[in-house]
Scaffold this motif. Structure first.
Motif, PDB file in Angstrom:
ATOM      1  N   MET A 245      -5.414   3.753  12.861  1.00 60.59           N
ATOM      2  CA  MET A 245      -5.994   3.739  14.202  1.00 60.59           C
ATOM      3  C   MET A 245      -4.916   3.667  15.275  1.00 60.59           C
ATOM      4  O   MET A 245      -5.026   4.317  16.324  1.00 60.59           O
ATOM      5  CB  MET A 245      -6.960   2.554  14.357  1.00 60.59           C
ATOM      6  CG  MET A 245      -8.316   2.739  13.720  1.00 60.59           C
ATOM      7  SD  MET A 245      -9.149   4.287  14.171  1.00 60.59           S
ATOM      8  CE  MET A 245      -9.003   4.314  15.946  1.00 60.59           C
ATOM      9  N   TYR A 246      -3.888   2.879  15.052  1.00 62.55           N
ATOM     10  CA  TYR A 246      -2.803   2.798  16.037  1.00 62.55           C
ATOM     11  C   TYR A 246      -2.164   4.183  16.235  1.00 62.55           C
ATOM     12  O   TYR A 246      -1.823   4.562  17.365  1.00 62.55           O
ATOM     13  CB  TYR A 246      -1.744   1.796  15.587  1.00 62.55           C
ATOM     14  CG  TYR A 246      -2.175   0.347  15.690  1.00 62.55           C
ATOM     15  CD1 TYR A 246      -3.067  -0.073  16.671  1.00 62.55           C
ATOM     16  CD2 TYR A 246      -1.687  -0.610  14.795  1.00 62.55           C
ATOM     17  CE1 TYR A 246      -3.474  -1.394  16.764  1.00 62.55           C
ATOM     18  CE2 TYR A 246      -2.081  -1.940  14.882  1.00 62.55           C
ATOM     19  CZ  TYR A 246      -2.966  -2.326  15.865  1.00 62.55           C
ATOM     20  OH  TYR A 246      -3.357  -3.635  15.962  1.00 62.55           O
ATOM     21  N   THR A 247      -2.015   4.923  15.139  1.00 61.09           N
ATOM     22  CA  THR A 247      -1.458   6.277  15.260  1.00 61.09           C
ATOM     23  C   THR A 247      -2.398   7.175  16.060  1.00 61.09           C
ATOM     24  O   THR A 247      -1.968   7.920  16.943  1.00 61.09           O
ATOM     25  CB  THR A 247      -1.224   6.885  13.864  1.00 61.09           C
ATOM     26  OG1 THR A 247      -0.386   6.014  13.104  1.00 61.09           O
ATOM     27  CG2 THR A 247      -0.559   8.249  13.967  1.00 61.09           C
ATOM     28  N   GLN A 250      -2.364   6.593  19.792  1.00 62.39           N
ATOM     29  CA  GLN A 250      -1.038   6.776  20.379  1.00 62.39           C
ATOM     30  C   GLN A 250      -0.295   5.463  20.595  1.00 62.39           C
ATOM     31  O   GLN A 250       0.597   5.366  21.445  1.00 62.39           O
ATOM     32  CB  GLN A 250      -1.133   7.542  21.716  1.00 62.39           C
ATOM     33  CG  GLN A 250      -1.870   8.863  21.628  1.00 62.39           C
ATOM     34  CD  GLN A 250      -1.207   9.838  20.672  1.00 62.39           C
ATOM     35  OE1 GLN A 250       0.005   9.890  20.595  1.00 62.39           O
ATOM     36  NE2 GLN A 250      -2.001  10.609  19.951  1.00 62.39           N
ATOM     37  N   MET A 251      -0.641   4.436  19.818  1.00 58.64           N
ATOM     38  CA  MET A 251       0.085   3.166  19.851  1.00 58.64           C
ATOM     39  C   MET A 251       1.127   3.210  18.726  1.00 58.64           C
ATOM     40  O   MET A 251       1.041   2.499  17.725  1.00 58.64           O
ATOM     41  CB  MET A 251      -0.895   2.003  19.676  1.00 58.64           C
ATOM     42  CG  MET A 251      -1.949   1.937  20.772  1.00 58.64           C
ATOM     43  SD  MET A 251      -3.303   0.791  20.374  1.00 58.64           S
ATOM     44  CE  MET A 251      -2.422  -0.769  20.328  1.00 58.64           C
ATOM     45  N   ILE A 252       2.125   4.068  18.919  1.00 58.52           N
ATOM     46  CA  ILE A 252       3.022   4.425  17.829  1.00 58.52           C
ATOM     47  C   ILE A 252       3.904   3.252  17.403  1.00 58.52           C
ATOM     48  O   ILE A 252       4.163   3.062  16.204  1.00 58.52           O
ATOM     49  CB  ILE A 252       3.885   5.641  18.229  1.00 58.52           C
ATOM     50  CG1 ILE A 252       2.974   6.798  18.666  1.00 58.52           C
ATOM     51  CG2 ILE A 252       4.772   6.050  17.072  1.00 58.52           C
ATOM     52  CD1 ILE A 252       1.985   7.246  17.621  1.00 58.52           C
ATOM     53  N   ALA A 280       3.332   9.955  12.901  1.00 63.29           N
ATOM     54  CA  ALA A 280       3.548   9.077  14.059  1.00 63.29           C
ATOM     55  C   ALA A 280       4.748   9.537  14.873  1.00 63.29           C
ATOM     56  O   ALA A 280       4.685   9.612  16.112  1.00 63.29           O
ATOM     57  CB  ALA A 280       3.741   7.631  13.587  1.00 63.29           C
ATOM     58  N   TYR A 281       5.840   9.880  14.203  1.00 61.85           N
ATOM     59  CA  TYR A 281       7.020  10.377  14.918  1.00 61.85           C
ATOM     60  C   TYR A 281       6.721  11.724  15.580  1.00 61.85           C
ATOM     61  O   TYR A 281       7.220  12.019  16.673  1.00 61.85           O
ATOM     62  CB  TYR A 281       8.205  10.503  13.965  1.00 61.85           C
ATOM     63  CG  TYR A 281       8.913   9.197  13.701  1.00 61.85           C
ATOM     64  CD1 TYR A 281       9.491   8.473  14.739  1.00 61.85           C
ATOM     65  CD2 TYR A 281       9.010   8.673  12.415  1.00 61.85           C
ATOM     66  CE1 TYR A 281      10.131   7.269  14.511  1.00 61.85           C
ATOM     67  CE2 TYR A 281       9.662   7.472  12.163  1.00 61.85           C
ATOM     68  CZ  TYR A 281      10.220   6.775  13.221  1.00 61.85           C
ATOM     69  OH  TYR A 281      10.859   5.584  12.992  1.00 61.85           O
ATOM     70  N   HIS A 282       5.900  12.534  14.925  1.00 61.83           N
ATOM     71  CA  HIS A 282       5.479  13.803  15.525  1.00 61.83           C
ATOM     72  C   HIS A 282       4.727  13.560  16.827  1.00 61.83           C
ATOM     73  O   HIS A 282       4.924  14.269  17.820  1.00 61.83           O
ATOM     74  CB  HIS A 282       4.600  14.572  14.526  1.00 61.83           C
ATOM     75  CG  HIS A 282       3.815  15.699  15.136  1.00 61.83           C
ATOM     76  ND1 HIS A 282       2.528  15.530  15.624  1.00 61.83           N
ATOM     77  CD2 HIS A 282       4.120  17.013  15.337  1.00 61.83           C
ATOM     78  CE1 HIS A 282       2.087  16.670  16.092  1.00 61.83           C
ATOM     79  NE2 HIS A 282       3.027  17.587  15.927  1.00 61.83           N
ATOM     80  N   LEU A 291      10.913  15.583  11.121  1.00 60.86           N
ATOM     81  CA  LEU A 291      11.335  16.640  10.195  1.00 60.86           C
ATOM     82  C   LEU A 291      12.030  16.056   8.973  1.00 60.86           C
ATOM     83  O   LEU A 291      11.800  16.506   7.840  1.00 60.86           O
ATOM     84  CB  LEU A 291      12.280  17.612  10.912  1.00 60.86           C
ATOM     85  CG  LEU A 291      11.637  18.663  11.819  1.00 60.86           C
ATOM     86  CD1 LEU A 291      12.711  19.426  12.580  1.00 60.86           C
ATOM     87  CD2 LEU A 291      10.770  19.628  11.021  1.00 60.86           C
ATOM     88  N   ALA A 292      12.865  15.046   9.181  1.00 64.96           N
ATOM     89  CA  ALA A 292      13.573  14.419   8.057  1.00 64.96           C
ATOM     90  C   ALA A 292      12.581  13.809   7.071  1.00 64.96           C
ATOM     91  O   ALA A 292      12.741  13.942   5.841  1.00 64.96           O
ATOM     92  CB  ALA A 292      14.539  13.360   8.576  1.00 64.96           C
ATOM     93  N   LEU A 293      11.536  13.157   7.587  1.00 63.52           N
ATOM     94  CA  LEU A 293      10.548  12.535   6.715  1.00 63.52           C
ATOM     95  C   LEU A 293       9.722  13.576   5.973  1.00 63.52           C
ATOM     96  O   LEU A 293       9.395  13.405   4.794  1.00 63.52           O
ATOM     97  CB  LEU A 293       9.640  11.613   7.535  1.00 63.52           C
ATOM     98  CG  LEU A 293      10.274  10.291   7.975  1.00 63.52           C
ATOM     99  CD1 LEU A 293       9.418   9.613   9.015  1.00 63.52           C
ATOM    100  CD2 LEU A 293      10.472   9.375   6.776  1.00 63.52           C
TER     101      LEU A 293
END
Length: 599
Positions: A245-247, A250-252, A280-282, A291-293
């Motif tokens: 839900m946080y994702t 937008q509560m990253i 989340a990083y996206h 991208l690394a993940l």
């Protein structure tokens, strides 16, 4: 396994699901115990054809305990569940036959043989078969005659009948956790959202480990206040739900902290958690980290298709054509009839500016899943590229129907109405996007432009300054604010903004590539000349000569300065130092208090 009681048919029944606990540390202190609980709920989901929930658990818990011990647990659980068979013994023949038809997607046939069965499992499969039969008929009726834009308007004819029957059972307290979940899905499909939320919460309390109910509930939570108001069980799976839900909201920062806690609790090998952190990083546009993940995820699970559409979005933004091409070909080899595969191919054609082909593949994705949020939004983008604004508006509206939290769809609608020169509509949709992404400078700049077109200059100034304050990713907020001050003949304010703009651009090392620098230099040169600050004006004029579009004006200003050099000049320091050493400029005019423009 721990025991969780649920109220069914007015009696208390043992579901073999975990006891509720109070905090994350206690919940994950014994992963073996968690595994036992999961084996229980996986079996319950499989028996009822809820395959997506089963797949989710496999993603989360794969390889956390060695497979030999898992086999032992499964065998133990089978002996433990022998007592449960008696409950379904009277319907066993019908259940076995109907489940075989259900697995072959012969839903009407499955429902026919289950009609009149008494056990909870048989009743759920009977109602679920009727629901899926209606969904299948709805899709079959529209797939050939209508396009994906009209497909979302067709209803499942079985929904109203199902609601009446399930409502009676619900009032009588005769629904178990799985059937409550199905009742919630029916209510959501009928747009009875408030009732659906209450039923999903009830389903979660009945069977806390059923992830499908948590996921359906997450689609109905619209803001943080609503999330806090929900009465949820303190089960360990609640931590996964809250992180999800946080994702979504937008509560990253909070989401990443939750996922980090889960990793430390013992889920370090969970590909689900890695994928969620990447998403989340996206969402915060940390593209390199995301991208690394995703690359790490591909290394661990090379045949994975889930979330690869998000991965392709990142490759698209970075203009990585070879990597996107390889991903598209790889997914086609794995399964070309998956929604994610179609979206990846669509992104590939979009990057090659083949927008008609891109839209075709997004349409294919929607034929496979009319509720695919990403496909609706991306198809709207393609229609925008093709100048087909009516189709773009329709696509974005469908995206909002699927998920009202999709800021991209709200922002896309604002852009389409901006093309249609309808600023009041733009303002409404940009506000919606800004509410979902309050710290996204792009939304604030768009809001400022809308206010400017509506002659609400004070509000426009607030938006531009706020966009600069939160981190202007496109480096346009200060420029627009300066131009607005210039139009309003607020020369000191415009000069201050232009100076901050140039300092910002030069600090990023983009001064040669950014065309608007010449605009700022031209204005500042004239501004300093009018204020008889000839050294500063001369420096600006010289810098103007570095740009083709400002070279003649720079030369003309230098001639003017040279003509008045014999007059008294105001002594000046190196006011324009930011262009060379990034020091804070020294004001020679009355300072501008931009803090007052904070909205």
């Amino acid at each position: 396994a721990g025991n969780q009681t649920g109220h069914i048919n007015g009696t208390t029944e043992n579901h073999n699901v975990p006891a509720l606990s109070q905090n994350t540390t206690d919940d994950f202190g014994d992963l073996v115990q968690v595994k036992k609980q999961l084996i229980s709920v996986i079996t319950l989901c499989k028996e009822r054809g809820l395959l997506h929930s089963t797949k989710y658990y496999a993603f989360v818990f794969f390889n956390e305990i060695n497979l030999f011990f898992l086999s032992f647990l499964k065998m133990t659980f089978c002996f433990h569940c022998l007592s449960k068979i008696q409950e379904d013994a009277q319907d066993l023949d019908a259940l076995t036959l109907a489940k075989s038809y259900f697995d072959l997607k012969e839903y009407d046939r499955a429902a026919y043989f289950l009609k009149g069965c008494c056990s909870q499992k048989a009743y759920f499969l009977y109602m679920y078969s009727r629901y899926l039969s209606g969904e299948k008929k709805k899709d079959d009726e529209t797939v050939d005659s209508l396009g994906p834009l009209e497909k979302g308007q067709v209803r499942n004819e079985a929904l109203r009948e199902l609601r009446v029957e399930l409502s009676k059972k619900h009032t009588a307290g005769e629904l178990d956790g799985f059937t409550l979940y199905l009742y919630g899905v029916v209510l959501r499909k009928l747009d009875l959202l408030k009732e659906a939320v209450d039923v999903f919460v009830e389903a979660i309390h009945a069977i806390p480990l059923h992830w499908g109910a948590w996921l359906e509930l997450s689609n109905l939570v619209t803001n943080v206040e609503m999330l806090k108001s929900l009465s949820l069980p303190d089960c360990w799976i609640k931590d996964f739900f809250m992180a999800h839900m946080y994702t979504e909201l937008q509560m990253i920062k909070e989401a990443l902290q939750k996922y980090q806690n889960l990793i430390e609790a013992g889920f370090s090998k969970s590909t689900y958690i890695i994928s969620q952190i990447a998403v989340a990083y996206h969402n915060i546009r940390d593209i390199d980290q995301a991208l690394a993940l995703f690359n790490e995820l591909r290394d661990q699970d090379p045949y994975r298709i889930d979330n690869m559409d998000t991965f392709s979005n990142l490759l698209y933004v970075k203009n990585m054509k070879p990597e996107l091409s390889y991903l598209a070909h790889n997914l086609v080899e794995i399964d070309k009839y998956r929604v994610e595969t179609c979206c990846v191919i669509g992104n590939y054609y979009s990057l090659r500016s083949q927008h008609e082909k891109a839209a075709l593949y997004f349409q294919r994705a929607l034929k496979l899943n009319p509720r695919c949020l990403g496909a609706w939004t991306l198809m709207g983008h393609e229609y925008m590229e093709m100048k087909n604004t009516p189709a773009a508006i329709q696509a974005y509206r469908h995206a909002i129907e699927v998920n009202k939290r999709d800021y991209r769809a709200w922002y896309g609608l604002g852009q389409t109405y901006e093309i249609l020169k309808m600023p009041f509509y733009c303002l409404y949709y940009y506000r919606k996007a800004h509410q979902l992404r309050p710290n996204d400078s792009r939304m604030l700049v768009a809001l400022g432009e809308s206010y400017e077109k509506l002659s609400q200059q004070v509000e426009a100034k607030k938006c531009y300054w706020r966009a600069y304050s939160v981190g202007d990713v496109e480096k346009m907020a200060l420029l627009k604010l300066a131009k607005l001050h210039e139009q309003l003949n607020e020369s000191d304010d415009a000069a201050e903004c232009y100076m901050l703009y140039i300092k910002d651009i030069f600090s990023c090392g983009e001064q040669l590539e950014h065309a608007e620098v010449s605009t700022a230099l031209r204005y500042l040169g004239q501004y300093y000349f009018k204020n008889r600050l000839f050294d500063e004006a001369s420096l600006c004029a010289q810098r103007c000569c570095d740009y083709n579009d400002a070279r003649e004006e720079g030369k003309a200003l230098l001639r003017q300065i040279s003509q008045v050099r014999d007059q008294a000049e105001t002594p000046s320091a190196d006011l324009f130092a930011p262009l060379s050493n990034n020091n804070t400029p020294v004001r020679r005019v009355s300072p501008l208090n931009l803090i007052s423009f904070t909205p």
